[in-house]
Write an enzyme that holds these catalytic residues in place. Structure first.
Site, PDB file in Angstrom:
ATOM      1  N   TYR A  18     -17.059  27.161 -33.290  1.00 52.50           N
ATOM      2  CA  TYR A  18     -17.581  27.908 -32.145  1.00 52.50           C
ATOM      3  C   TYR A  18     -18.783  27.174 -31.525  1.00 52.50           C
ATOM      4  O   TYR A  18     -18.794  26.859 -30.338  1.00 52.50           O
ATOM      5  CB  TYR A  18     -17.965  29.306 -32.616  1.00 52.50           C
ATOM      6  CG  TYR A  18     -18.710  30.136 -31.621  1.00 52.50           C
ATOM      7  CD1 TYR A  18     -18.103  30.564 -30.443  1.00 52.50           C
ATOM      8  CD2 TYR A  18     -20.036  30.526 -31.853  1.00 52.50           C
ATOM      9  CE1 TYR A  18     -18.795  31.337 -29.528  1.00 52.50           C
ATOM     10  CE2 TYR A  18     -20.724  31.292 -30.949  1.00 52.50           C
ATOM     11  CZ  TYR A  18     -20.105  31.698 -29.787  1.00 52.50           C
ATOM     12  OH  TYR A  18     -20.800  32.459 -28.883  1.00 52.50           O
ATOM     13  N   LYS A  22     -18.934  24.770 -27.822  1.00 54.17           N
ATOM     14  CA  LYS A  22     -19.821  24.957 -26.670  1.00 54.17           C
ATOM     15  C   LYS A  22     -20.489  23.637 -26.307  1.00 54.17           C
ATOM     16  O   LYS A  22     -20.612  23.292 -25.131  1.00 54.17           O
ATOM     17  CB  LYS A  22     -20.897  25.993 -26.999  1.00 54.17           C
ATOM     18  CG  LYS A  22     -20.375  27.389 -27.115  1.00 54.17           C
ATOM     19  CD  LYS A  22     -21.459  28.371 -26.756  1.00 54.17           C
ATOM     20  CE  LYS A  22     -21.771  29.318 -27.857  1.00 54.17           C
ATOM     21  NZ  LYS A  22     -22.774  30.299 -27.537  1.00 54.17           N
ATOM     22  N   TYR A  32     -17.249  14.611 -16.589  1.00 52.18           N
ATOM     23  CA  TYR A  32     -16.617  14.762 -15.278  1.00 52.18           C
ATOM     24  C   TYR A  32     -17.593  14.414 -14.169  1.00 52.18           C
ATOM     25  O   TYR A  32     -17.251  13.782 -13.169  1.00 52.18           O
ATOM     26  CB  TYR A  32     -16.092  16.192 -15.095  1.00 52.18           C
ATOM     27  CG  TYR A  32     -14.631  16.304 -15.480  1.00 52.18           C
ATOM     28  CD1 TYR A  32     -14.256  16.461 -16.800  1.00 52.18           C
ATOM     29  CD2 TYR A  32     -13.636  16.223 -14.504  1.00 52.18           C
ATOM     30  CE1 TYR A  32     -12.929  16.536 -17.155  1.00 52.18           C
ATOM     31  CE2 TYR A  32     -12.301  16.299 -14.852  1.00 52.18           C
ATOM     32  CZ  TYR A  32     -11.946  16.457 -16.176  1.00 52.18           C
ATOM     33  OH  TYR A  32     -10.639  16.523 -16.522  1.00 52.18           O
ATOM     34  N   GLN A  35     -18.022  10.492 -14.364  1.00 55.73           N
ATOM     35  CA  GLN A  35     -16.804   9.728 -14.136  1.00 55.73           C
ATOM     36  C   GLN A  35     -16.205   9.996 -12.757  1.00 55.73           C
ATOM     37  O   GLN A  35     -15.788   9.085 -12.063  1.00 55.73           O
ATOM     38  CB  GLN A  35     -15.780  10.106 -15.211  1.00 55.73           C
ATOM     39  CG  GLN A  35     -14.537   9.240 -15.234  1.00 55.73           C
ATOM     40  CD  GLN A  35     -14.822   7.857 -15.831  1.00 55.73           C
ATOM     41  OE1 GLN A  35     -15.743   7.698 -16.612  1.00 55.73           O
ATOM     42  NE2 GLN A  35     -14.043   6.872 -15.430  1.00 55.73           N
ATOM     43  N   THR A  48     -25.063  39.325 -23.970  1.00 60.53           N
ATOM     44  CA  THR A  48     -24.914  40.115 -22.752  1.00 60.53           C
ATOM     45  C   THR A  48     -24.158  41.397 -23.076  1.00 60.53           C
ATOM     46  O   THR A  48     -23.206  41.362 -23.857  1.00 60.53           O
ATOM     47  CB  THR A  48     -24.112  39.316 -21.705  1.00 60.53           C
ATOM     48  OG1 THR A  48     -24.732  38.049 -21.524  1.00 60.53           O
ATOM     49  CG2 THR A  48     -24.041  40.027 -20.368  1.00 60.53           C
ATOM     50  N   ARG A  61     -19.220  42.739 -31.698  1.00 66.42           N
ATOM     51  CA  ARG A  61     -20.584  42.500 -31.221  1.00 66.42           C
ATOM     52  C   ARG A  61     -21.470  43.694 -31.575  1.00 66.42           C
ATOM     53  O   ARG A  61     -21.025  44.833 -31.642  1.00 66.42           O
ATOM     54  CB  ARG A  61     -20.585  42.305 -29.691  1.00 66.42           C
ATOM     55  CG  ARG A  61     -19.813  41.107 -29.186  1.00 66.42           C
ATOM     56  CD  ARG A  61     -20.629  39.833 -29.256  1.00 66.42           C
ATOM     57  NE  ARG A  61     -20.647  39.233 -30.579  1.00 66.42           N
ATOM     58  CZ  ARG A  61     -19.675  38.477 -31.084  1.00 66.42           C
ATOM     59  NH1 ARG A  61     -18.603  38.228 -30.384  1.00 66.42           N
ATOM     60  NH2 ARG A  61     -19.784  37.972 -32.299  1.00 66.42           N
TER      61      ARG A  61
HETATM   62  N1  UDP Z   1     -24.854  42.645 -36.419  1.00 64.56           N
HETATM   63  C1  UDP Z   1     -25.165  43.753 -37.197  1.00 64.56           C
HETATM   64  N2  UDP Z   1     -24.237  44.756 -37.272  1.00 64.56           N
HETATM   65  C2  UDP Z   1     -23.051  44.729 -36.604  1.00 64.56           C
HETATM   66  C3  UDP Z   1     -22.758  43.596 -35.794  1.00 64.56           C
HETATM   67  C4  UDP Z   1     -23.683  42.567 -35.729  1.00 64.56           C
HETATM   68  O1  UDP Z   1     -26.230  43.832 -37.826  1.00 64.56           O
HETATM   69  O2  UDP Z   1     -22.277  45.718 -36.715  1.00 64.56           O
HETATM   70  C5  UDP Z   1     -25.867  41.577 -36.317  1.00 64.56           C
HETATM   71  C6  UDP Z   1     -25.313  40.173 -36.536  1.00 64.56           C
HETATM   72  O3  UDP Z   1     -25.297  39.862 -37.920  1.00 64.56           O
HETATM   73  C7  UDP Z   1     -26.318  39.353 -35.738  1.00 64.56           C
HETATM   74  C8  UDP Z   1     -26.723  40.269 -34.583  1.00 64.56           C
HETATM   75  O4  UDP Z   1     -26.371  41.586 -34.997  1.00 64.56           O
HETATM   76  O5  UDP Z   1     -27.465  39.081 -36.519  1.00 64.56           O
HETATM   77  C9  UDP Z   1     -26.008  39.933 -33.268  1.00 64.56           C
HETATM   78  O6  UDP Z   1     -24.641  39.865 -33.536  1.00 64.56           O
HETATM   79  P1  UDP Z   1     -23.524  39.653 -32.406  1.00 64.56           P
HETATM   80  O7  UDP Z   1     -22.240  39.403 -33.112  1.00 64.56           O
HETATM   81  O8  UDP Z   1     -23.560  40.776 -31.430  1.00 64.56           O
HETATM   82  O9  UDP Z   1     -23.995  38.365 -31.607  1.00 64.56           O
HETATM   83  P2  UDP Z   1     -24.426  36.880 -32.104  1.00 64.56           P
HETATM   84  O10 UDP Z   1     -24.481  36.830 -33.592  1.00 64.56           O
HETATM   85  O11 UDP Z   1     -23.376  36.005 -31.530  1.00 64.56           O
HETATM   86  O12 UDP Z   1     -25.753  36.682 -31.491  1.00 64.56           O
END
Ligand code: UDP
Length: 186
Positions: A18, A22, A32, A35, A48, A61
């Site tokens: 992942y 990026k 791009y 070139q 977001t 999320r």
């Molecule tokens: N997280 C959490 N409980 C959940 C989902 C995510 O505590 O149910 C935590 C996760 O471990 C991370 C933060 O929240 O530290 C943000 O997670 P998310 O997956 O939303 O975004 P990213 O890790 O990509 O910033």
């Protein structure tokens, strides 16, 4: 002489495909530009959320997870001790920033962070969502996923300078709108 940014990615960890994809994407865009003499702009978006955010086990999320749990009086599952930080931008602010980049010539060739620079711990986020959703949920702690970043907060000075842009929606305002959407559509 190139300036190096984003230097903390770990190339062979469990999240690396992942993270590295990026970085590769940005390298392809620059290739791009060089070139094919294409006009390019790179936007780095950060956490977001808002109405219509995808929700479900495949996504996971934190904002939609906590909102769903809070509205169903299920336990709010914090991974780790909740001291890790993130900053959350409301989707409309994010889209306005992207549109400004599209329409601003000074953004040509630039890499621009778009996100909120107001940092919260995940424990603070859980408490805020619980309160806004009027929830009786308990807050519980689960193991922290491997390589979960402990801090994240973008520096948005370039966006402020080039675009005269910064987020205007507070976390609470954005969460209220997102919770209302969940109540209506879930
Ligand atoms: N997280 C959490 N409980 C959940 C989902 C995510 O505590 O149910 C935590 C996760 O471990 C991370 C933060 O929240 O530290 C943000 O997670 P998310 O997956 O939303 O975004 P990213 O890790 O990509 O910033």
């Amino acid at each position: 002489m190139f300036k190096v940014s984003y230097k903390n990615a770990y190339p062979v960890g469990p999240r690396s495909c992942y993270d590295e994809s990026k970085r590769a994407g940005e390298a392809f865009i620059k290739a791009y530009e060089l070139q094919h003499k294409m006009r390019t702009k790179i936007v780095r978006i950060f956490n977001t959320s808002g109405p219509r955010i995808r929700y479900g086990p495949a996504f996971g999320r934190v904002v939609p997870n906590f909102i769903y749990q809070a509205l169903h009086d299920e336990d709010l599952t914090i991974f780790g001790d909740g001291s890790q930080t993130r900053s959350f931008i409301y989707v409309i602010d994010e889209i306005e920033g992207i549109l400004k980049i599209v329409h601003t010539d000074e953004a040509n060739g630039e890499v621009i962070n778009l996100g909120s620079n107001k940092e919260y711990t995940i424990l603070e986020l859980a408490r805020i969502i619980k309160e806004l959703a009027n929830s009786n949920s308990k807050i519980v702690f689960k193991p922290l996923p491997i390589d979960d970043p402990l801090y994240r907060c973008p520096v948005i000075t370039k966006a402020k300078k080039i675009l005269n842009w910064e987020p205007t929606t507070t976390l609470e305002e954005g969460l209220e709108k997102t919770i209302a959407w969940f109540k209506e559509h879930e």
